[in-house]
Write an enzyme that holds these catalytic residues in place. Structure first.
Site, mmCIF file in Angstrom:
data_model
loop_
_atom_site.group_PDB
_atom_site.id
_atom_site.type_symbol
_atom_site.label_atom_id
_atom_site.label_comp_id
_atom_site.label_asym_id
_atom_site.label_seq_id
_atom_site.Cartn_x
_atom_site.Cartn_y
_atom_site.Cartn_z
ATOM 1 C CE LYS A 398 18.634 25.850 25.518
ATOM 2 N NZ LYS A 398 19.361 27.141 25.551
ATOM 3 C CD GLU A 402 23.710 21.310 30.320
ATOM 4 O OE1 GLU A 402 24.111 21.760 29.290
ATOM 5 O OE2 GLU A 402 22.677 21.963 31.045
ATOM 6 N NE ARG A 486 31.108 25.974 22.198
ATOM 7 C CZ ARG A 486 30.233 25.465 23.205
ATOM 8 N NH1 ARG A 486 29.629 24.163 23.122
ATOM 9 N NH2 ARG A 486 29.644 26.409 23.735
#
Length: 510
Positions: A398, A402, A486
């Site tokens: 990562k 964002e 989601r």
């Protein structure tokens, strides 16, 4: 009601209630170049089963995370780590700033510059969103055994994917998706499950309005009674496809709080803002001809979270003008940095949370949601790099980014770790890959079911906090104020709706 009738009804509901996004090309998937061409936001036809005890835990943790973020940010300028976390944030992000010099590094430089000059604004507004996925290593998400679904759900634990501190989106559309599912399935409010009320959009608007009130209060306290209109400035990206979610906030502010919101890019702020007065107000031309002037009471970022938003030094100048102004920022640069992946990893180190929480129990509860998080580019990282290379399916690489679509998995992870220098690795962290249980779902895009099969979900919980850096007892707003859920195919790693990976849904508590 047939499935297609249900899809048609749901899509019509989306169109009539503004659950829309900028339309994308059916062939390329890219946003259409024409403005004001919309289509229903991608959504799950049915609400998604979610364990009620996990939902409650995620809600309960939110005010604690609010406090952790604020405490981290209070003492950026302290040279040594001291009581209340002074200096910890700056030191903890150092490796990421060196490995990602053109973005994280510039944010750190700006934060240091703000502290050297002195914070112009004592208050800060945080609209935060902590995202979680269910984790169950024994999951049967890749099978079709429906009988195991509920068992897998209730044997799962929540693990935090990330803590978003800037541009936490879909508060308005997620509230409307909940109402969509409540309309389609009114019988779900019974022993079979519950669709919890979700007023995220309204609450975000309230937080922005309270920040405007605080700005006005400060002006009155300073005996400044000029008639310049205070407004909320939403910082946006050119060509934004998620403008409906943003515009809803604009209309809620106007109708419920009599507060006006204007939209500006970072480039606009650099090139059109007027010379500041002696109170460092951020003054902007207003009206079609720019003949009137408004003052930025609150600057609310829905952009600025990716290097793509800073194509030149002009955009960085716009960001700096905001940070040095009297406007209440949402977020300021300190809160922005607090959401970096490197900070998520640093917080997960043993006993670190204790300096930011009020009780050991709070620390233990938050820590129970941390996945395995590993530093890169500092100390001897050879062992964790070797582990990831030997088992790339068990990790996620990562960066400090964002917006979705940035993480590296599997072969891409291997290639990156094999080619990056030690210093470049410092711009990343390694995270244990979460193994969520699957549930059956139908995902709708463009008026048709585009996926029918096993899905996994991600719960985001909104926390809003309006606090004073100088007086820890002045907490003007703080708490948990809604959620977003989601859903996506089990075969999809990324999770952003705006980025095209996930579908809006609602939690059906079971």
């Amino acid at each position: 009601m047939s499935e297609q009738t249900l899809v048609d009804t749901a899509s019509s509901y989306c169109a009539s209630h503004g659950i829309l996004m900028g339309a994308r090309s059916p062939t390329t998937g890219l946003p259409l170049p024409q403005p004001y061409v919309y289509e229903p936001a991608p959504f799950s036809l049915h609400p998604t089963p979610f364990p009620s005890d996990v939902f409650e835990k995620c809600y309960d943790m939110t005010p604690v995370f609010n406090g952790v973020v604020h405490t981290m940010c209070k003492g950026w300028g302290v040279d040594k780590v001291g009581e209340g976390g002074g200096g910890w944030l700056k030191e903890s992000v150092r490796t990421a700033a060196e490995g990602d010099a053109e973005f994280t590094g510039r944010l750190v430089s700006l934060a240091t510059e703000v502290m050297e000059r002195g914070r112009t604004q004592r208050c800060v507004l945080g609209i935060l969103r902590s995202d979680y996925m269910l984790h169950n290593p024994a999951t049967t998400s890749s099978t079709d055994e429906e009988d195991n679904e509920e068992e897998d759900l209730h044997e799962s634990i929540p693990l935090q994917v990330e803590l978003n501190t800037i541009a936490s989106s879909f508060g308005c559309l997620s509230s409307k998706i909940t109402r969509l599912h409540q309309t389609l399935y009114p019988g779900l409010h019974n022993e079979e499950g519950d669709l919890p009320v979700n007023e995220a959009g309204e609450n975000i608007a309230t937080g922005l309005a309270l920040a405007v009130q605080e700005f006005v209060r400060q002006k009155v306290e300073a005996n400044n009674r000029d008639t310049v209109e205070p407004v909320v400035v939403m910082v946006v990206q050119p060509g934004e496809t998620n403008s409906c979610d943003q515009r809803d906030l604009e209309f809620l502010l106007q109708s419920k709080h009599n507060v006006r919101l204007i939209r500006r890019t970072l480039h606009d702020l650099a090139t059109t803002s007027l010379p500041t007065n002696d109170r460092h107000e951020l003054l902007l031309p207003d009206g079609d001809d720019g003949s009137s002037t408004v003052t930025a009471a609150v600057v609310y970022y829905r952009a600025g979270y990716t290097p793509d938003d800073y194509p030149s030094d002009v955009e960085w100048e716009g960001r700096a003008r905001v940070e040095h102004s009297l406007a209440i920022k949402c977020p300021d640069v300190f809160y922005h940095i607090a959401g970096a992946k490197k900070i998520q990893q640093a917080l997960a180190q043993p006993n670190t949370l204790d300096q930011f929480t009020t009780t050991p129990e709070e620390s233990q509860t938050l820590a129970s949601t941390f996945a395995g998080l590993y530093a890169l580019g500092e100390g001897d990282d050879s062992e964790i790099v070797a582990r990831a290379l030997s088992n790339p399916g068990g990790y996620v690489l990562k960066p400090q980014r964002e917006g979705g679509g940035n993480n590296l998995y599997d072969d891409e992870l291997v290639s990156a770790l094999q080619t990056m220098t030690y210093a470049e690795r410092g711009g990343y962290i390694l995270m244990q890959k979460i193994q969520p249980p699957g549930t059956k779902g139908k995902l709708v895009r463009g008026g048709r079911v585009v996926y029918d099969g096993n899905t996994v979900c991600e719960l985001g919980v909104f926390g809003i906090t309006l606090r004073d850096y100088e007086d820890e007892n002045r907490v003007l707003m703080d708490g948990v104020f809604g959620h977003i859920l989601r859903s996506k195919s089990v075969d999809t790693d990324e999770g952003g709706v705006a980025a095209g990976y996930a579908f809006l849904s609602s939690p059906l508590l079971v």
